[in-house]
Write a protein that holds these residues in place. Structure first.
Motif, PDB file in Angstrom:
ATOM      1  N   GLU A 383     -12.503   4.652   5.725  1.00  0.00           N
ATOM      2  CA  GLU A 383     -13.013   3.288   5.676  1.00  0.00           C
ATOM      3  C   GLU A 383     -13.525   2.829   7.039  1.00  0.00           C
ATOM      4  OE1 GLU A 383     -13.449   1.370   3.112  1.00  0.00           O
ATOM      5  OE2 GLU A 383     -12.530   2.717   1.639  1.00  0.00           O
ATOM      6  N   PRO A 384     -14.712   2.206   7.089  1.00  0.00           N
ATOM      7  CA  PRO A 384     -15.192   1.609   8.354  1.00  0.00           C
ATOM      8  C   PRO A 384     -14.411   0.343   8.664  1.00  0.00           C
ATOM      9  CG  PRO A 384     -16.718   1.112   6.573  1.00  0.00           C
ATOM     10  CD  PRO A 384     -15.682   2.041   5.992  1.00  0.00           C
ATOM     11  N   ALA A 385     -14.509  -0.126   9.888  1.00  0.00           N
ATOM     12  CA  ALA A 385     -13.824  -1.341  10.312  1.00  0.00           C
ATOM     13  C   ALA A 385     -14.399  -2.552   9.584  1.00  0.00           C
ATOM     14  CB  ALA A 385     -13.975  -1.526  11.818  1.00  0.00           C
ATOM     15  N   PRO A 386     -13.594  -3.602   9.425  1.00  0.00           N
ATOM     16  CA  PRO A 386     -14.108  -4.816   8.776  1.00  0.00           C
ATOM     17  C   PRO A 386     -15.159  -5.498   9.642  1.00  0.00           C
ATOM     18  CG  PRO A 386     -11.926  -5.216   9.716  1.00  0.00           C
ATOM     19  CD  PRO A 386     -12.180  -3.742   9.830  1.00  0.00           C
ATOM     20  N   GLU A 387     -16.115  -6.121   9.009  1.00  0.00           N
ATOM     21  CA  GLU A 387     -17.119  -6.886   9.753  1.00  0.00           C
ATOM     22  C   GLU A 387     -16.478  -8.129  10.363  1.00  0.00           C
ATOM     23  OE1 GLU A 387     -21.292  -6.850   8.263  1.00  0.00           O
ATOM     24  OE2 GLU A 387     -20.309  -6.461   6.334  1.00  0.00           O
ATOM     25  N   PRO A 388     -16.970  -8.592  11.505  1.00  0.00           N
ATOM     26  CA  PRO A 388     -18.179  -8.166  12.220  1.00  0.00           C
ATOM     27  C   PRO A 388     -17.932  -7.093  13.283  1.00  0.00           C
ATOM     28  CG  PRO A 388     -17.345 -10.158  13.212  1.00  0.00           C
ATOM     29  CD  PRO A 388     -16.418  -9.842  12.067  1.00  0.00           C
ATOM     30  N   LEU A 389     -16.769  -6.425  13.253  1.00  0.00           N
ATOM     31  CA  LEU A 389     -16.526  -5.349  14.213  1.00  0.00           C
ATOM     32  C   LEU A 389     -17.558  -4.248  14.041  1.00  0.00           C
ATOM     33  CD1 LEU A 389     -12.638  -4.848  14.001  1.00  0.00           C
ATOM     34  CD2 LEU A 389     -13.931  -6.245  15.614  1.00  0.00           C
ATOM     35  N   LEU A 390     -17.775  -3.486  15.110  1.00  0.00           N
ATOM     36  CA  LEU A 390     -18.546  -2.255  14.945  1.00  0.00           C
ATOM     37  C   LEU A 390     -17.841  -1.378  13.918  1.00  0.00           C
ATOM     38  CD1 LEU A 390     -19.307  -1.457  18.700  1.00  0.00           C
ATOM     39  CD2 LEU A 390     -20.940  -2.266  16.983  1.00  0.00           C
ATOM     40  N   PRO A 391     -18.586  -0.633  13.112  1.00  0.00           N
ATOM     41  CA  PRO A 391     -17.962   0.167  12.055  1.00  0.00           C
ATOM     42  C   PRO A 391     -16.889   1.131  12.557  1.00  0.00           C
ATOM     43  CG  PRO A 391     -20.329   0.072  11.742  1.00  0.00           C
ATOM     44  CD  PRO A 391     -20.056  -0.556  13.077  1.00  0.00           C
ATOM     45  N   ASN A 392     -16.992   1.542  13.837  1.00  0.00           N
ATOM     46  CA  ASN A 392     -16.002   2.485  14.385  1.00  0.00           C
ATOM     47  C   ASN A 392     -14.883   1.758  15.151  1.00  0.00           C
ATOM     48  OD1 ASN A 392     -17.273   1.682  16.727  1.00  0.00           O
ATOM     49  ND2 ASN A 392     -17.548   3.746  17.536  1.00  0.00           N
ATOM     50  N   TYR A 393     -14.757   0.454  14.988  1.00  0.00           N
ATOM     51  CA  TYR A 393     -13.769  -0.415  15.638  1.00  0.00           C
ATOM     52  C   TYR A 393     -14.108  -0.707  17.100  1.00  0.00           C
ATOM     53  CZ  TYR A 393     -10.666  -0.054  11.589  1.00  0.00           C
ATOM     54  OH  TYR A 393     -10.134  -0.119  10.320  1.00  0.00           O
ATOM     55  N   GLY A 394     -15.189  -0.187  17.626  1.00  0.00           N
ATOM     56  CA  GLY A 394     -15.565  -0.495  19.002  1.00  0.00           C
ATOM     57  C   GLY A 394     -14.467  -0.135  19.974  1.00  0.00           C
ATOM     58  N   ALA A 395     -14.022  -1.118  20.767  1.00  0.00           N
ATOM     59  CA  ALA A 395     -12.974  -0.864  21.766  1.00  0.00           C
ATOM     60  C   ALA A 395     -11.677  -0.395  21.131  1.00  0.00           C
ATOM     61  CB  ALA A 395     -12.724  -2.130  22.587  1.00  0.00           C
ATOM     62  N   GLY A 396     -11.495  -0.678  19.851  1.00  0.00           N
ATOM     63  CA  GLY A 396     -10.291  -0.216  19.164  1.00  0.00           C
ATOM     64  C   GLY A 396     -10.226   1.280  18.986  1.00  0.00           C
ATOM     65  N   ARG A 397     -11.365   1.939  19.131  1.00  0.00           N
ATOM     66  CA  ARG A 397     -11.385   3.407  19.099  1.00  0.00           C
ATOM     67  C   ARG A 397     -11.963   3.964  20.398  1.00  0.00           C
ATOM     68  NH1 ARG A 397     -11.355   6.288  14.422  1.00  0.00           N
ATOM     69  NH2 ARG A 397     -11.096   8.009  15.891  1.00  0.00           N
ATOM     70  N   ALA A 398     -11.833   3.200  21.478  1.00  0.00           N
ATOM     71  CA  ALA A 398     -12.436   3.612  22.745  1.00  0.00           C
ATOM     72  C   ALA A 398     -11.846   4.913  23.254  1.00  0.00           C
ATOM     73  CB  ALA A 398     -12.251   2.512  23.789  1.00  0.00           C
ATOM     74  N   ARG A 399     -10.563   5.158  22.978  1.00  0.00           N
ATOM     75  CA  ARG A 399      -9.942   6.383  23.506  1.00  0.00           C
ATOM     76  C   ARG A 399     -10.569   7.633  22.898  1.00  0.00           C
ATOM     77  NH1 ARG A 399      -6.507   2.409  23.740  1.00  0.00           N
ATOM     78  NH2 ARG A 399      -6.060   2.484  21.514  1.00  0.00           N
ATOM     79  N   ALA A 400     -11.070   7.534  21.657  1.00  0.00           N
ATOM     80  CA  ALA A 400     -11.772   8.677  21.069  1.00  0.00           C
ATOM     81  C   ALA A 400     -13.002   9.026  21.905  1.00  0.00           C
ATOM     82  CB  ALA A 400     -12.176   8.374  19.628  1.00  0.00           C
ATOM     83  N   HIS A 401     -13.694   8.002  22.363  1.00  0.00           N
ATOM     84  CA  HIS A 401     -14.896   8.248  23.167  1.00  0.00           C
ATOM     85  C   HIS A 401     -14.535   8.617  24.602  1.00  0.00           C
ATOM     86  CE1 HIS A 401     -17.776   7.148  20.039  1.00  0.00           C
ATOM     87  NE2 HIS A 401     -16.826   6.310  19.642  1.00  0.00           N
TER      88      HIS A 401
END
Length: 449
Positions: A383-401
């Motif tokens: 499932e993508p993140a709820p709007e209006p977040l970026l679909p990848n959760y943005g900073a919520g998935r920053a550690r992946a990046h």
């Protein structure tokens, strides 16, 4: 949706996710301790934190999104281009300032701390205040500093591995990052995807190292090799990597092959929680003896009861032991470019029986466009993140990046998308069974096609 509506939606997401996160802390029976206190909490080393991390990825994503939305662009750009956090933290870690302050629970003056670490008092004050502003250390009185919750957790002698993890990130990774631009401009390294041409190796060659990759460099630098092994323990706690102990039905299986398992970062707690499992840990020959010693010191019963086995492997040239129910790889494929990763998966497939499962546990790069995210949700249950977040959760998935760039810097490799994992599996004759959402990381389950 209007911008004002976005603001209200983000505020709602922050409120709801913060309440869920706080409830997860309180589920342990104690309240959230203040950041200013040098204390530990049961949740610091808990292994079942999926619900907490799911709440935090929404909370982090929404907070960053809202702050960026409401800030003038110049303010955001300034913060992101002049951020000195890693430089300051490296001083604290290399000089083991948390260890020093642990002996002074009421605080230590800059004058005394300066004498111990041999950094001029004025400069040290700038560094310590910069860190305390980011909740690493606390200034208890003018020019008097003490540990707080964060600095308390990176004392070098703790078994949580966070000091080693910080040391690795602040040395090998950050030094390679400072060389990224130069290596990309290099006529040889820039277009190459070989491990020997990574930004880290480009820098290492300037320093006189003549080997072919980071693992060779680690072998030539035993102290950093030891730090690397301990840092993998820290990875387990920092990214919730031990969530997998609770999320997957290990009780339904009898044998596990932990490929590239190092000293048993996952295997040892797995063996403790599920004593019926027969576990084989496979890693490079030079790692295996260290692993044997580690188990002899920390869990000799498993060895004596014939529940733990240690078999060297070069997974680029050979297959793992045959006939296991589960073949588990955590943070392995991200060390390798696509061609080598394909060889590794092909070799695992050779060892699998019809009942076997391959479990690939890694960070996964998820789509930034909502259309692709909805396709993944429909076809694979991600499932993508709820709007209006970026679909990848943005900073919520920053550690992946962060990890994705870390792999680029050190190995010329990467974290992969679901599509890239599926390509590896399909080419090896495997089929997708299930995605296990571990909040911070993902685990993909495959069987023989």
């Amino acid at each position: 949706m209007s911008t004002n509506a976005d603001v209200e939606s983000l505020i709602s997401l922050i409120s709801s996710s913060a309440r869920v996160a706080a409830a997860e802390w309180q589920r342990t029976g104690t309240d959230v301790p203040p950041l200013s206190e040098a204390v530990t909490h049961p949740i610091d080393t808990a292994t079942d934190v999926v619900a907490l991390q799911q709440a935090l990825r929404t909370l982090e994503g929404a907070c960053e999104h809202l702050t960026t939305l409401l800030s003038p662009p110049g303010s955001v750009i300034f913060r992101r281009t002049f951020n000195p956090d890693t430089h300051l933290l490296r001083i604290a870690v290399e000089h083991k300032v948390p260890d020093i302050l642990a002996k002074h629970p009421n605080g230590l003056s800059l004058t005394e701390l300066s004498k111990i670490v041999n950094v001029p008092e004025l400069k040290l004050g700038q560094i310590m205040r910069g860190l305390a502003t980011r909740h690493v250390f606390v200034e208890v009185n003018t020019d008097i500093f003490a540990n707080n919750r964060l600095s308390h957790s990176i004392r070098s002698y703790l078994p949580n591995g966070l000091y080693a993890l910080a040391s690795r990130g602040l040395n090998e990774t950050q030094s390679a990052g400072s060389n990224l631009y130069e290596s990309l401009c290099d006529e040889s390294c820039g277009p190459s995807f070989e491990a020997k041409d990574s930004p880290f190796m480009h820098m290492a060659r300037k320093d006189g190292f003549e080997g072919n990759g980071v693992f060779g460099w680690l072998e030539a630098n035993p102290a950093r090799r030891e730090n690397y092994a301990i840092a993998m323990i820290g990875m387990g706690y920092s990214c919730g990597g031990l969530n997998v102990l609770h999320a997957f039905p290990w009780q339904n299986y009898t044998s596990v092959c932990d490929i590239g398992g190092s000293v048993g970062t996952v295997s040892m707690p797995l063996a403790r929680k599920y004593p019926h499992l027969r576990i084989t840990i496979q890693d490079r020959e030079e790692v295996t003896q260290h692993t044997i010693d580690h188990w002899a010191s920390n869990y000799p019963e498993a060895v004596a009861e014939n529940r733990a086995h240690f078999v060297p492997i070069d997974f680029l040239t050979g297959a793992p032991v045959e006939g296991c129910d589960l073949y588990y790889m955590r943070f392995i494929l991200h060390d390798w470019p696509q061609s080598d990763a394909q060889i590794i998966v092909n070799n695992v497939r050779k060892a699998m029986s019809p009942k076997s499962r391959l479990l690939i546990h890694d960070y996964m790069i998820t789509p930034l466009d909502r259309k692709s995210g909805l396709v993944e949700a429909r076809e694979h249950g991600i499932e993508p993140a709820p709007e209006p977040l970026l679909p990848n959760y943005g900073a919520g998935r920053a550690r992946a990046h962060c990890m994705d760039i870390g792999m680029l810097l050190q190995y010329n490799a990467k974290e992969r998308s679901l599509t890239e994992f599926l390509e590896l599996a399909t080419n090896a004759g495997l089929k997708f069974e299930k995605h296990w959402d571990l909040a911070e990381t993902s685990m993909l389950e495959f069987s023989i096609a």
